[in-house]
Design a protein around this motif. Structure first.
Motif, mmCIF file in Angstrom:
data_model
loop_
_atom_site.group_PDB
_atom_site.id
_atom_site.type_symbol
_atom_site.label_atom_id
_atom_site.label_comp_id
_atom_site.label_asym_id
_atom_site.label_seq_id
_atom_site.Cartn_x
_atom_site.Cartn_y
_atom_site.Cartn_z
ATOM 1 N N ARG A 154 0.821 -1.225 0.000
ATOM 2 C CA ARG A 154 0.000 0.000 0.000
ATOM 3 C C ARG A 154 0.850 1.269 0.000
ATOM 4 N N GLU A 155 2.031 1.172 -0.564
ATOM 5 C CA GLU A 155 2.958 2.279 -0.742
ATOM 6 C C GLU A 155 3.330 2.992 0.557
ATOM 7 N N THR A 156 3.002 2.411 1.691
ATOM 8 C CA THR A 156 3.373 3.056 2.946
ATOM 9 C C THR A 156 4.170 2.132 3.859
ATOM 10 N N ILE A 157 3.961 0.845 3.758
ATOM 11 C CA ILE A 157 4.623 -0.096 4.661
ATOM 12 C C ILE A 157 5.642 -0.908 3.865
ATOM 13 N N SER A 158 6.915 -0.832 4.240
ATOM 14 C CA SER A 158 7.914 -1.707 3.629
ATOM 15 C C SER A 158 8.067 -2.935 4.522
ATOM 16 N N GLU A 159 8.309 -4.067 3.891
ATOM 17 C CA GLU A 159 8.269 -5.335 4.611
ATOM 18 C C GLU A 159 9.319 -6.282 4.047
ATOM 19 N N ILE A 160 9.909 -7.099 4.915
ATOM 20 C CA ILE A 160 10.850 -8.143 4.500
ATOM 21 C C ILE A 160 10.359 -9.457 5.089
ATOM 22 N N ASP A 161 10.072 -10.428 4.212
ATOM 23 C CA ASP A 161 9.702 -11.781 4.652
ATOM 24 C C ASP A 161 10.918 -12.674 4.522
ATOM 25 N N ARG A 162 11.190 -13.482 5.557
ATOM 26 C CA ARG A 162 12.358 -14.375 5.549
ATOM 27 C C ARG A 162 11.947 -15.784 5.953
ATOM 28 N N ILE A 163 12.601 -16.741 5.310
ATOM 29 C CA ILE A 163 12.517 -18.145 5.731
ATOM 30 C C ILE A 163 13.945 -18.618 5.915
ATOM 31 N N ASP A 164 14.289 -19.111 7.091
ATOM 32 C CA ASP A 164 15.592 -19.702 7.380
ATOM 33 C C ASP A 164 15.347 -21.137 7.813
ATOM 34 N N ALA A 165 15.521 -22.068 6.878
ATOM 35 C CA ALA A 165 15.246 -23.474 7.149
ATOM 36 C C ALA A 165 16.540 -24.230 7.434
ATOM 37 N N LYS A 166 16.465 -25.199 8.332
ATOM 38 C CA LYS A 166 17.614 -26.028 8.697
ATOM 39 C C LYS A 166 17.487 -27.381 8.016
#
Length: 186
Positions: free
Chosen positions: A27-39
């Motif tokens: 929505r042009e206002t919230i920056s977000e980073i999604d991460r997956i760190d799998a073992k």
């Protein structure tokens, strides 16, 4: 490989952490980073060609089949601008359904150094390789890995592909008996 003394085939068991990160604006206002760190526990079967027959430092190249088993990890959502609180949960508690199995082709180069002790030899290896993941490791998902803040996007595909740099230490599975003329077999 008796006819090819500089070639070998082996089995490596490795514990590796692999992941992905995806950044976007919502929505042009919230920056977000999604991460997956799998073992993962990897069972790698390399065919190796050694360039030198020296005992000290030995450069080599290899190709390998790699079978990996996912046994846990973390999934997180980060908001760098502080619009919302960051969230991190165990993979088993998120809505990302990780495939428990992965198959890859790996190729690379390395250096091997052997350290000799009285009753065993321990190899130390430094490797750089490229992992060409063949399977989608996100078997399904109902949206983003953590379905918070009522935001979802289309289903993702995730293959374990990328460069890896590894330092490994070989642990001997057997110790040779050593004969000392003064005290006999040790």
């Amino acid at each position: 490989f008796e006819d090819f003394p500089k070639m070998s085939i082996g089995v490596d068991i490795l514990m590796i952490e692999r992941g992905m990160s995806k950044s976007f604006n919502f929505r042009e206002t919230i920056s977000e980073i999604d991460r997956i760190d799998a073992k993962y526990i990897d069972l790698r079967i390399p065919v190796t060609y050694y360039f030198l027959d020296t005992y000290a430092i030995n450069p080599y190249v290899f190709v390998a089949a790699d079978v990996a088993f996912c046994f846990g990890g973390q999934v997180s959502k980060e908001f760098p601008n502080g619009e919302l609180p960051n969230v991190s949960v165990d993979i088993s508690k998120s809505d990302a359904v990780m495939s428990p199995f992965d198959l890859s082709a790996v190729f690379g180069a390395g250096l091997r150094y052997k350290i000799s002790f009285k009753r065993f030899t321990m190899p130390i290896k430094l490797e750089a390789d490229y992992n060409l993941g063949l399977l989608n490791t996100l078997s399904s998902t109902n949206g983003i890995p953590i379905d918070v803040y009522a935001y979802t996007f289309e289903k993702e595909t995730r293959k374990n592909r990328g460069f890896e740099i590894m330092l490994s230490i070989g642990i001997p599975l057997k110790f040779e008996k050593h004969f000392d003329p003064c005290s006999g077999w040790n």
